[in-house]
Motif scaffolding. Structure first.
Motif, mmCIF file in Angstrom:
data_model
loop_
_atom_site.group_PDB
_atom_site.id
_atom_site.type_symbol
_atom_site.label_atom_id
_atom_site.label_comp_id
_atom_site.label_asym_id
_atom_site.label_seq_id
_atom_site.Cartn_x
_atom_site.Cartn_y
_atom_site.Cartn_z
ATOM 1 N N LEU A 34 -22.277 -78.400 -32.087
ATOM 2 C CA LEU A 34 -21.456 -78.491 -30.887
ATOM 3 C C LEU A 34 -20.783 -79.860 -30.788
ATOM 4 O O LEU A 34 -19.580 -79.956 -30.545
ATOM 5 C CB LEU A 34 -22.313 -78.217 -29.654
ATOM 6 C CG LEU A 34 -21.607 -78.083 -28.328
ATOM 7 C CD1 LEU A 34 -20.757 -76.824 -28.326
ATOM 8 C CD2 LEU A 34 -22.611 -78.047 -27.208
ATOM 9 N N PHE A 35 -21.544 -80.912 -31.007
ATOM 10 C CA PHE A 35 -20.973 -82.251 -30.942
ATOM 11 C C PHE A 35 -20.051 -82.536 -32.125
ATOM 12 O O PHE A 35 -19.065 -83.270 -31.984
ATOM 13 C CB PHE A 35 -22.080 -83.300 -30.843
ATOM 14 C CG PHE A 35 -22.729 -83.338 -29.488
ATOM 15 C CD1 PHE A 35 -22.026 -83.774 -28.382
ATOM 16 C CD2 PHE A 35 -24.030 -82.910 -29.318
ATOM 17 C CE1 PHE A 35 -22.615 -83.802 -27.134
ATOM 18 C CE2 PHE A 35 -24.634 -82.939 -28.076
ATOM 19 C CZ PHE A 35 -23.914 -83.379 -26.976
ATOM 20 N N MET A 36 -20.336 -81.955 -33.269
ATOM 21 C CA MET A 36 -19.444 -82.112 -34.405
ATOM 22 C C MET A 36 -18.105 -81.421 -34.124
ATOM 23 O O MET A 36 -17.043 -81.933 -34.475
ATOM 24 C CB MET A 36 -20.073 -81.542 -35.671
ATOM 25 C CG MET A 36 -19.259 -81.814 -36.909
ATOM 26 S SD MET A 36 -20.079 -81.365 -38.434
ATOM 27 C CE MET A 36 -20.317 -79.631 -38.239
ATOM 28 N N LEU A 41 -12.354 -81.785 -32.540
ATOM 29 C CA LEU A 41 -11.314 -81.555 -31.545
ATOM 30 C C LEU A 41 -10.608 -82.853 -31.181
ATOM 31 O O LEU A 41 -9.383 -82.910 -31.111
ATOM 32 C CB LEU A 41 -11.904 -80.900 -30.298
ATOM 33 C CG LEU A 41 -10.922 -80.594 -29.175
ATOM 34 C CD1 LEU A 41 -9.885 -79.591 -29.649
ATOM 35 C CD2 LEU A 41 -11.664 -80.081 -27.964
ATOM 36 N N VAL A 42 -11.375 -83.905 -30.968
ATOM 37 C CA VAL A 42 -10.780 -85.204 -30.635
ATOM 38 C C VAL A 42 -9.937 -85.717 -31.799
ATOM 39 O O VAL A 42 -8.835 -86.245 -31.593
ATOM 40 C CB VAL A 42 -11.883 -86.214 -30.247
ATOM 41 C CG1 VAL A 42 -11.316 -87.610 -30.114
ATOM 42 C CG2 VAL A 42 -12.561 -85.793 -28.962
ATOM 43 N N GLU A 47 -4.538 -86.649 -34.242
ATOM 44 C CA GLU A 47 -3.558 -86.357 -35.289
ATOM 45 C C GLU A 47 -2.308 -85.703 -34.713
ATOM 46 O O GLU A 47 -1.208 -85.940 -35.196
ATOM 47 C CB GLU A 47 -4.171 -85.471 -36.371
ATOM 48 C CG GLU A 47 -5.254 -86.144 -37.174
ATOM 49 C CD GLU A 47 -4.778 -87.369 -37.917
ATOM 50 O OE1 GLU A 47 -3.626 -87.382 -38.407
ATOM 51 O OE2 GLU A 47 -5.551 -88.333 -38.004
ATOM 52 N N TYR A 48 -2.470 -84.892 -33.683
ATOM 53 C CA TYR A 48 -1.315 -84.282 -33.038
ATOM 54 C C TYR A 48 -0.435 -85.344 -32.382
ATOM 55 O O TYR A 48 0.793 -85.259 -32.427
ATOM 56 C CB TYR A 48 -1.760 -83.249 -32.006
ATOM 57 C CG TYR A 48 -0.627 -82.464 -31.417
ATOM 58 C CD1 TYR A 48 -0.019 -81.450 -32.145
ATOM 59 C CD2 TYR A 48 -0.145 -82.742 -30.147
ATOM 60 C CE1 TYR A 48 1.036 -80.731 -31.617
ATOM 61 C CE2 TYR A 48 0.902 -82.034 -29.608
ATOM 62 C CZ TYR A 48 1.495 -81.030 -30.350
ATOM 63 O OH TYR A 48 2.540 -80.332 -29.834
ATOM 64 N N LYS A 49 -1.078 -86.352 -31.795
ATOM 65 C CA LYS A 49 -0.315 -87.444 -31.190
ATOM 66 C C LYS A 49 0.406 -88.283 -32.242
ATOM 67 O O LYS A 49 1.426 -88.894 -31.944
ATOM 68 C CB LYS A 49 -1.240 -88.336 -30.368
ATOM 69 C CG LYS A 49 -1.647 -87.739 -29.055
ATOM 70 C CD LYS A 49 -2.441 -88.726 -28.250
ATOM 71 C CE LYS A 49 -2.749 -88.164 -26.878
ATOM 72 N NZ LYS A 49 -3.472 -89.128 -26.055
ATOM 73 N N ASN A 50 -0.126 -88.315 -33.466
ATOM 74 C CA ASN A 50 0.506 -89.057 -34.555
ATOM 75 C C ASN A 50 1.514 -88.208 -35.321
ATOM 76 O O ASN A 50 1.945 -88.599 -36.403
ATOM 77 C CB ASN A 50 -0.556 -89.580 -35.529
ATOM 78 C CG ASN A 50 -1.396 -90.671 -34.916
ATOM 79 O OD1 ASN A 50 -0.967 -91.363 -34.015
ATOM 80 N ND2 ASN A 50 -2.617 -90.819 -35.397
ATOM 81 N N ASN A 51 1.880 -87.053 -34.777
ATOM 82 C CA ASN A 51 2.861 -86.130 -35.359
ATOM 83 C C ASN A 51 2.452 -85.604 -36.735
ATOM 84 O O ASN A 51 3.297 -85.368 -37.590
ATOM 85 C CB ASN A 51 4.254 -86.774 -35.434
ATOM 86 C CG ASN A 51 4.857 -86.954 -34.067
ATOM 87 O OD1 ASN A 51 4.651 -86.124 -33.191
ATOM 88 N ND2 ASN A 51 5.574 -88.030 -33.875
ATOM 89 N N LYS A 52 1.189 -85.427 -36.951
ATOM 90 C CA LYS A 52 0.681 -84.773 -38.160
ATOM 91 C C LYS A 52 0.160 -83.403 -37.738
ATOM 92 O O LYS A 52 -1.039 -83.175 -37.652
ATOM 93 C CB LYS A 52 -0.414 -85.609 -38.800
ATOM 94 C CG LYS A 52 0.059 -86.950 -39.291
ATOM 95 C CD LYS A 52 -1.059 -87.709 -39.952
ATOM 96 C CE LYS A 52 -0.575 -89.065 -40.419
ATOM 97 N NZ LYS A 52 -1.663 -89.843 -41.003
ATOM 98 N N LEU A 58 -5.312 -77.794 -38.532
ATOM 99 C CA LEU A 58 -6.481 -77.532 -39.368
ATOM 100 C C LEU A 58 -7.760 -78.041 -38.695
ATOM 101 O O LEU A 58 -8.780 -77.337 -38.679
ATOM 102 C CB LEU A 58 -6.315 -78.189 -40.736
ATOM 103 C CG LEU A 58 -7.456 -78.006 -41.722
ATOM 104 C CD1 LEU A 58 -7.592 -76.536 -42.108
ATOM 105 C CD2 LEU A 58 -7.246 -78.860 -42.943
ATOM 106 N N LEU A 59 -7.707 -79.229 -38.122
ATOM 107 C CA LEU A 59 -8.880 -79.777 -37.427
ATOM 108 C C LEU A 59 -9.250 -78.937 -36.208
ATOM 109 O O LEU A 59 -10.430 -78.710 -35.939
ATOM 110 C CB LEU A 59 -8.620 -81.227 -37.022
ATOM 111 C CG LEU A 59 -8.680 -82.244 -38.148
ATOM 112 C CD1 LEU A 59 -8.119 -83.578 -37.694
ATOM 113 C CD2 LEU A 59 -10.104 -82.414 -38.640
#
Length: 76
Positions: A34-36, A41-42, A47-52, A58-59
């Motif tokens: 669950l924590f993994m 998710l984080v 990565e979404y904020k870094n435009n990847k 995938l993450l």
């Protein structure tokens, strides 16, 4: 804020993993998953904020699978 959250999830995950390895008691494995999943998710959000977007999706997919596995084990 996201770095702190990712670091916190990673430390909790490693703690549960070490406990399971050292004591041969794997009853906390679903919580570790669950924590993994939370850490994944984080990382996906970062990565979404870094435009990847490919790596981010995938993450997030790995996060959803990990959450599903964790809840499946917890509800047994």
């Amino acid at each position: 804020m996201l770095k702190i959250l990712r670091f916190l999830f990673a430390i909790i995950t490693i703690s549960f993993a070490l406990y399971g390895m050292l004591s041969d008691d794997f009853s906390y494995a679903p919580l570790m998953l669950l924590f993994m999943g939370g850490a994944m998710l984080v990382m996906g959000i970062e990565e979404y904020k870094n435009n990847k977007k490919v790596l981010a999706s995938l993450l997030v997919a790995v996060c959803v699978f990990t959450f599903y596995t964790s809840f499946e084990i917890l509800l047994r």
